[in-house]
Design an enzyme around this catalytic site. Structure first.
Site, short mmCIF file in Angstrom:
data_model
loop_
_atom_site.label_atom_id
_atom_site.label_comp_id
_atom_site.label_asym_id
_atom_site.label_seq_id
_atom_site.Cartn_x
_atom_site.Cartn_y
_atom_site.Cartn_z
N HIS A 176 -4.07 -7.73 -35.54
CA HIS A 176 -5.81 -7.56 -37.08
C HIS A 176 -6.08 -9.30 -37.64
CE1 HIS A 176 -6.63 -3.64 -35.29
NE2 HIS A 176 -5.57 -3.40 -36.22
N ASP A 232 -12.66 -6.27 -29.56
CA ASP A 232 -11.49 -4.78 -29.43
C ASP A 232 -10.11 -5.99 -28.86
OD1 ASP A 232 -10.37 -3.20 -29.33
OD2 ASP A 232 -11.09 -2.37 -27.34
N LEU A 271 -27.46 -19.32 -39.75
CA LEU A 271 -27.64 -17.58 -38.87
C LEU A 271 -27.02 -16.62 -40.03
CD1 LEU A 271 -25.80 -16.95 -36.08
CD2 LEU A 271 -23.86 -17.09 -37.96
C1 IPE Z 1 -14.36 0.00 -31.56
O1 IPE Z 1 -13.11 -0.68 -30.90
C2 IPE Z 1 -14.52 -0.10 -33.13
C3 IPE Z 1 -14.51 -1.47 -33.09
C4 IPE Z 1 -13.95 -2.66 -32.49
C5 IPE Z 1 -14.37 -2.36 -35.27
P1 IPE Z 1 -11.96 0.40 -30.91
O2 IPE Z 1 -10.79 0.03 -30.88
O3 IPE Z 1 -12.13 1.81 -31.92
O4 IPE Z 1 -12.91 1.72 -29.87
P2 IPE Z 1 -12.20 2.74 -28.74
O5 IPE Z 1 -11.29 3.80 -29.41
O6 IPE Z 1 -11.23 1.96 -27.85
O7 IPE Z 1 -12.98 3.75 -28.32
C1 IPE Z 2 -10.37 -3.89 -32.72
O1 IPE Z 2 -8.47 -4.05 -32.21
C2 IPE Z 2 -10.07 -4.11 -34.22
C3 IPE Z 2 -10.23 -2.81 -34.50
C4 IPE Z 2 -11.19 -1.40 -34.16
C5 IPE Z 2 -10.77 -2.41 -35.70
P1 IPE Z 2 -7.54 -2.37 -31.66
O2 IPE Z 2 -7.36 -2.74 -33.31
O3 IPE Z 2 -8.65 -1.32 -31.40
O4 IPE Z 2 -6.86 -3.05 -30.52
P2 IPE Z 2 -6.56 -2.27 -30.08
O5 IPE Z 2 -7.85 -2.05 -29.02
O6 IPE Z 2 -5.39 -1.60 -30.04
O7 IPE Z 2 -5.45 -3.63 -28.20
MG MG Z 3 -9.30 -1.06 -30.37
#
Ligand code: IPE
Ligand code: IPE
Ligand code: MG
Length: 245
Positions: A40, A23, A134
């Site tokens: 990303h 995240d 792995l």
């Molecule tokens: C959780 O992250 C899902 C992934 C890392 C793929 P999100 O950024 O989507 O989660 P929330 O919305 O903050 O809970």
């Molecule tokens: C995690 O990073 C990637 C996915 C959930 C696919 P985010 O896109 O959730 O990044 P933040 O939480 O907005 O910083």
């Molecule tokens: Mg996120």
């Protein structure tokens, strides 16, 4: 008594299974004035270093949460970017993963994705299925509620047709119907970016996982970060409901 098999200096065995909620890509990009997709991209790049570090540390299973069943709520352009990066990752990395003995598995309802992604996923699983290094488990369109409901439906069906008795439903039977069938439960679940929640990730499997939350944003998570979370894991006392040993 001196135990030759485990000298005092030997490091403790690594966690068998680490699962990571990757995240913070969006915040990483925002902090640099870049579009979210740039975060990303860097997040996808970070995966390689972590996979290599897991191989070097002797970790057997690594699960990465790449796209949740709730991530469809994002703007369509961002969903497209994420799917595009999954494509690129699979095309770019499969050969090296296979060469280094990684077995790739997917969990989640990935069969509804674009046909070419489904083909890449099936090809990755098929190509690497006999590898013994792995096991890399990628969670795509994954959500624990869907997974658990699917298991409940299949078990109910078997009870309905008389193939299974209600009293025979136990942990093992239930786990057998989850996407993670055959994969040991995670010992350690890491979430980056400072959020402290599981966001529908491995809810059944997390029963006795150690949870570790770090403020690092996923694109900044590297080999050293992984070594640090493993060190922290070794400081935990896992009691499983019993008293300390
Ligand atoms: C959780 O992250 C899902 C992934 C890392 C793929 P999100 O950024 O989507 O989660 P929330 O919305 O903050 O809970
Ligand atoms: C995690 O990073 C990637 C996915 C959930 C696919 P985010 O896109 O959730 O990044 P933040 O939480 O907005 O910083
Ligand atoms: Mg996120």
């Amino acid at each position: 008594m001196v135990n030759n098999l485990s000298p005092k200096t030997a490091s403790p065995p690594p966690p068998r299974h680490i699962a990571i909620i990757m995240d913070g890509n969006g915040r990483w990009a925002k902090a640099r004035g870049l579009p979210r997709v740039a975060g990303h991209q860097r997040g996808a790049d970070a995966v390689r270093g972590v996979v290599e570090a897991c191989q070097d540390l002797g970790i057997s299973y690594l699960t990465l949460y790449a796209f949740s069943s709730e991530n469809w709520k994002r703007p369509p352009a961002e969903v497209d970017d994420l799917m595009g990066l999954l494509r690129v990752y699979l095309r770019r990395e499969l050969r090296e993963l296979h060469r280094s003995g990684v077995r790739v598995r997917f969990i989640g309802n990935w069969s509804v994705l674009a046909k070419d992604i489904v083909d890449l996923i099936e090809d990755a699983e098929r190509t690497t299925r006999h590898n013994t290094g792995l096991t890399l488990i990628i969670a795509v369109n994954y959500g624990s509620h869907n997974e658990i409901l699917g298991a409940v439906r299949r078990i109910a069906e078997q009870v309905g047709t008389g193939r299974l008795k209600v009293e025979d439903i136990d942990d093992a039977v239930f786990a057998h119907h989850l996407n993670t069938d055959g994969i040991p439960d995670p010992d350690l679940i890491v979430r980056t970016s400072g959020e402290k929640r599981l966001s529908n990730f491995l809810l059944w499997q997390a029963a006795y996982a150690e949870l570790l939350f770090t403020d690092l944003l996923w694109p900044d998570f590297n080999r050293q970060s992984l070594e640090e979370v493993v060190d922290e894991f070794h400081r935990r006392d896992r009691r499983y409901g019993a008293t300390s040993g």
